[in-house]
Design a protein around this motif. Sequence first.
Motif, PDB file in Angstrom:
ATOM      1  N   HIS A  20      22.207  94.129 -49.401  1.00  0.00           N
ATOM      2  CA  HIS A  20      23.290  94.932 -48.816  1.00  0.00           C
ATOM      3  C   HIS A  20      24.303  94.032 -48.116  1.00  0.00           C
ATOM      4  O   HIS A  20      25.523  94.201 -48.267  1.00  0.00           O
ATOM      5  CB  HIS A  20      22.672  95.937 -47.842  1.00  0.00           C
ATOM      6  CG  HIS A  20      23.662  96.803 -47.127  1.00  0.00           C
ATOM      7  ND1 HIS A  20      24.095  96.522 -45.850  1.00  0.00           N
ATOM      8  CD2 HIS A  20      24.303  97.943 -47.500  1.00  0.00           C
ATOM      9  CE1 HIS A  20      24.949  97.460 -45.463  1.00  0.00           C
ATOM     10  NE2 HIS A  20      25.091  98.325 -46.437  1.00  0.00           N
ATOM     11  N   GLN A  21      23.819  93.046 -47.356  1.00  0.00           N
ATOM     12  CA  GLN A  21      24.720  92.142 -46.645  1.00  0.00           C
ATOM     13  C   GLN A  21      25.522  91.282 -47.616  1.00  0.00           C
ATOM     14  O   GLN A  21      26.731  91.072 -47.427  1.00  0.00           O
ATOM     15  CB  GLN A  21      23.923  91.236 -45.692  1.00  0.00           C
ATOM     16  CG  GLN A  21      24.797  90.330 -44.848  1.00  0.00           C
ATOM     17  CD  GLN A  21      24.029  89.425 -43.922  1.00  0.00           C
ATOM     18  OE1 GLN A  21      24.563  88.424 -43.454  1.00  0.00           O
ATOM     19  NE2 GLN A  21      22.782  89.752 -43.638  1.00  0.00           N
ATOM     20  N   VAL A  22      24.853  90.789 -48.660  1.00  0.00           N
ATOM     21  CA  VAL A  22      25.558  89.977 -49.652  1.00  0.00           C
ATOM     22  C   VAL A  22      26.670  90.786 -50.302  1.00  0.00           C
ATOM     23  O   VAL A  22      27.785  90.302 -50.502  1.00  0.00           O
ATOM     24  CB  VAL A  22      24.563  89.453 -50.706  1.00  0.00           C
ATOM     25  CG1 VAL A  22      25.296  88.876 -51.910  1.00  0.00           C
ATOM     26  CG2 VAL A  22      23.650  88.391 -50.097  1.00  0.00           C
ATOM     27  N   ARG A  23      26.389  92.046 -50.622  1.00  0.00           N
ATOM     28  CA  ARG A  23      27.387  92.873 -51.309  1.00  0.00           C
ATOM     29  C   ARG A  23      28.558  93.247 -50.407  1.00  0.00           C
ATOM     30  O   ARG A  23      29.693  93.340 -50.870  1.00  0.00           O
ATOM     31  CB  ARG A  23      26.716  94.144 -51.840  1.00  0.00           C
ATOM     32  CG  ARG A  23      25.792  93.903 -53.019  1.00  0.00           C
ATOM     33  CD  ARG A  23      25.259  95.207 -53.563  1.00  0.00           C
ATOM     34  NE  ARG A  23      24.509  95.002 -54.791  1.00  0.00           N
ATOM     35  CZ  ARG A  23      24.036  95.999 -55.546  1.00  0.00           C
ATOM     36  NH1 ARG A  23      24.238  97.263 -55.174  1.00  0.00           N
ATOM     37  NH2 ARG A  23      23.367  95.732 -56.644  1.00  0.00           N
ATOM     38  N   THR A  24      28.284  93.483 -49.125  1.00  0.00           N
ATOM     39  CA  THR A  24      29.341  93.981 -48.244  1.00  0.00           C
ATOM     40  C   THR A  24      30.098  92.875 -47.528  1.00  0.00           C
ATOM     41  O   THR A  24      31.267  93.061 -47.166  1.00  0.00           O
ATOM     42  CB  THR A  24      28.758  94.953 -47.200  1.00  0.00           C
ATOM     43  OG1 THR A  24      27.707  94.289 -46.469  1.00  0.00           O
ATOM     44  CG2 THR A  24      28.206  96.196 -47.874  1.00  0.00           C
ATOM     45  N   THR A  25      29.469  91.711 -47.300  1.00  0.00           N
ATOM     46  CA  THR A  25      30.115  90.658 -46.526  1.00  0.00           C
ATOM     47  C   THR A  25      30.167  89.313 -47.248  1.00  0.00           C
ATOM     48  O   THR A  25      30.772  88.377 -46.742  1.00  0.00           O
ATOM     49  CB  THR A  25      29.392  90.446 -45.176  1.00  0.00           C
ATOM     50  OG1 THR A  25      28.092  89.884 -45.416  1.00  0.00           O
ATOM     51  CG2 THR A  25      29.249  91.761 -44.423  1.00  0.00           C
TER      52      THR A  25
END
Length: 278
Positions: free
Chosen positions: A166-171
């Motif tokens: 999730h973090q890789v995709r959003t940030t």
Amino acid sequence: MQHSRLLSGGTALLRSLVPGLCAGFLLAGGAGPAARAEGVLPQTQVQYRVYAHGFKVMDIQASYRLSETQYGVAAHIKTGGFFGLFMKTNLQTSAQGHFNGQAVEPSAYDSVGWSRGRNRHVSLTYRDQMPEVTTLDPAETDRESVPDADKKGAIDTLAVLMDLLHQVRTTQSCDGKAKVFDGMRLSTLSMHSGGLQRIPSGGPLEWGDDALRCDFVAQQTEGFKFNSENSKLRKPQPGRAWFEKVGDAGFVAVRVEIDHPKMGRITIILDGPPQQTT
């Protein structure tokens, strides 16, 4: 006997850390309540091969639905290749949860199947940031317990790794720390971004360009077996993962390397392009 001990150490690691990164089998009806609640989202299916000392030791298949607010994931972990002749592992794991901004809040985790010589079942639920063990069969009486105070704020392995994706995709980054509790063991996991780089050789043609590298260090801190004061598993276990955009699936983990204190380098490689269904 040497092969059995080697695979046993790797199985423990994969059960306690890796499954979420490599997510599992497509289960009928989706990957649990969170996945069904977001039926408009495509379901991503991925397969991975796991190698140790150059030998294929496991296959991992996964499906997950992931949005900015929720996740549902299911995984199937099975020994394969040469090592499958010496030790059998066949586990189904699943988890659901949601995101409060950038913070992951798991709701349930379940792992069931054959491991370490018998059928095993672990289930967790969460209340007020506290994981509660609702099923632990068989009970592991040869292992030190983890105090409730230390478990506060800990999350399961699949939640950690869905949070990472999730973090890789959003940030487009992967920085942070987490406490990880799998029902028996408590570990710490620290992660930081290593920037864009070429993936090490060996990837298939569908990807292999610059990918986001995430370096991490995992270390078990509690829940050791009794009389294991000198166990190598108490040492930090550094590793690295590469995330790359692959077709419509977006960012996925295409390669993971873990430096295990007993098994040496463990390599997990995406086996074929991700598949998406509605």
